[in-house]
Design a protein around this motif. Structure first.
Motif, PDB file in Angstrom:
ATOM      1  N   ILE A  95      15.629 -13.687 -52.681  1.00  0.00           N
ATOM      2  CA  ILE A  95      14.693 -13.375 -51.598  1.00  0.00           C
ATOM      3  C   ILE A  95      14.940 -14.409 -50.502  1.00  0.00           C
ATOM      4  CG2 ILE A  95      12.268 -13.204 -50.935  1.00  0.00           C
ATOM      5  CD1 ILE A  95      11.712 -12.698 -53.983  1.00  0.00           C
ATOM      6  N   GLU A  96      15.333 -13.951 -49.350  1.00  0.00           N
ATOM      7  CA  GLU A  96      15.794 -14.835 -48.278  1.00  0.00           C
ATOM      8  C   GLU A  96      14.842 -15.985 -47.983  1.00  0.00           C
ATOM      9  OE1 GLU A  96      17.333 -14.602 -43.665  1.00  0.00           O
ATOM     10  OE2 GLU A  96      17.340 -12.782 -44.900  1.00  0.00           O
ATOM     11  N   ASP A  97      13.560 -15.712 -47.865  1.00  0.00           N
ATOM     12  CA  ASP A  97      12.635 -16.778 -47.484  1.00  0.00           C
ATOM     13  C   ASP A  97      12.269 -17.713 -48.637  1.00  0.00           C
ATOM     14  OD1 ASP A  97      10.923 -15.050 -48.824  1.00  0.00           O
ATOM     15  OD2 ASP A  97       9.398 -15.025 -47.259  1.00  0.00           O
ATOM     16  N   LYS A  98      12.802 -17.469 -49.818  1.00  0.00           N
ATOM     17  CA  LYS A  98      12.600 -18.375 -50.966  1.00  0.00           C
ATOM     18  C   LYS A  98      13.689 -19.439 -51.035  1.00  0.00           C
ATOM     19  CE  LYS A  98       9.212 -16.081 -53.208  1.00  0.00           C
ATOM     20  NZ  LYS A  98       7.916 -16.681 -53.378  1.00  0.00           N
ATOM     21  N   ILE A  99      14.723 -19.309 -50.203  1.00  0.00           N
ATOM     22  CA  ILE A  99      15.843 -20.251 -50.190  1.00  0.00           C
ATOM     23  C   ILE A  99      15.693 -21.169 -48.983  1.00  0.00           C
ATOM     24  CG2 ILE A  99      18.357 -20.516 -50.160  1.00  0.00           C
ATOM     25  CD1 ILE A  99      17.262 -18.990 -52.636  1.00  0.00           C
ATOM     26  N   LYS A 100      15.608 -22.465 -49.246  1.00  0.00           N
ATOM     27  CA  LYS A 100      15.490 -23.476 -48.190  1.00  0.00           C
ATOM     28  C   LYS A 100      16.691 -24.405 -48.298  1.00  0.00           C
ATOM     29  CE  LYS A 100      11.191 -22.049 -47.718  1.00  0.00           C
ATOM     30  NZ  LYS A 100      10.666 -21.211 -46.778  1.00  0.00           N
ATOM     31  N   GLU A 101      16.931 -25.171 -47.241  1.00  0.00           N
ATOM     32  CA  GLU A 101      18.083 -26.077 -47.264  1.00  0.00           C
ATOM     33  C   GLU A 101      17.822 -27.308 -46.413  1.00  0.00           C
ATOM     34  OE1 GLU A 101      21.538 -24.601 -44.817  1.00  0.00           O
ATOM     35  OE2 GLU A 101      20.228 -22.827 -44.722  1.00  0.00           O
TER      36      GLU A 101
END
Length: 158
Positions: free
Chosen positions: A119-125
């Motif tokens: 899920i795109e918004d669950k991945i942070k960097e």
């Protein structure tokens, strides 16, 4: 690729005192890319990070039963060249790591692939190549070292 994966109750990354990214429950992944890594290594790492069972299943009272995906948790990814070090005396040497420009591109592709597979918004960097302050509230503590498989005889990795 090498990764140090920590199960966390929270984690965040700042650059020059400015908060860049933060997560609650999930995984903090410190990732290093070697000069020989390929798309196959990236595929392996993305699959393992998303599916490794580091969380409990409270309903069934089972440990090590759920993945970050199963729990719908977040992932904070930080590029960390120092995982590919050798020591020359007492000084670290990073000649096994991929060159910064190529590594930046591969790290960006890694993040895109994680977002696409989850899920795109669950991945942070974090911020590639920057001096970062990383705060990790380890849960357990649980820390796993993960490495993409070594090439088999006859593979063209060199």
């Amino acid at each position: 690729m090498r990764a140090v994966i920590q199960r966390v109750t929270s984690a965040n990354v700042s650059v020059n005192g400015d908060l860049i990214s933060a997560i609650n429950h999930g995984l903090c992944v410190l990732l290093s890319i070697s000069r020989n890594d390929t798309q196959q290594d990236m595929d392996y790492m993305v699959n393992k990070i998303l599916n490794i069972r580091l969380f409990d299943d409270e309903e069934r009272n089972r440990r090590w039963a759920k993945s970050v995906k199963d729990r719908n948790y977040e992932i904070l990814c930080i590029s960390q060249i120092t995982l590919y070090h050798t020591l020359k005396g007492n000084k670290p040497d990073f000649h096994l790591a991929m060159q910064p420009d190529l590594s930046r591109s591969m790290f960006d592709d890694f993040i895109k692939q994680l977002k696409s597979a989850y899920i795109e918004d669950k991945i942070k960097e974090g911020v590639f190549g920057e001096y970062m302050s990383v705060n990790i509230q380890n849960d357990g503590p649980v820390t796993i070292h993960l490495e993409s498989p070594l090439p088999k005889v006859g593979d063209n990795k060199s």
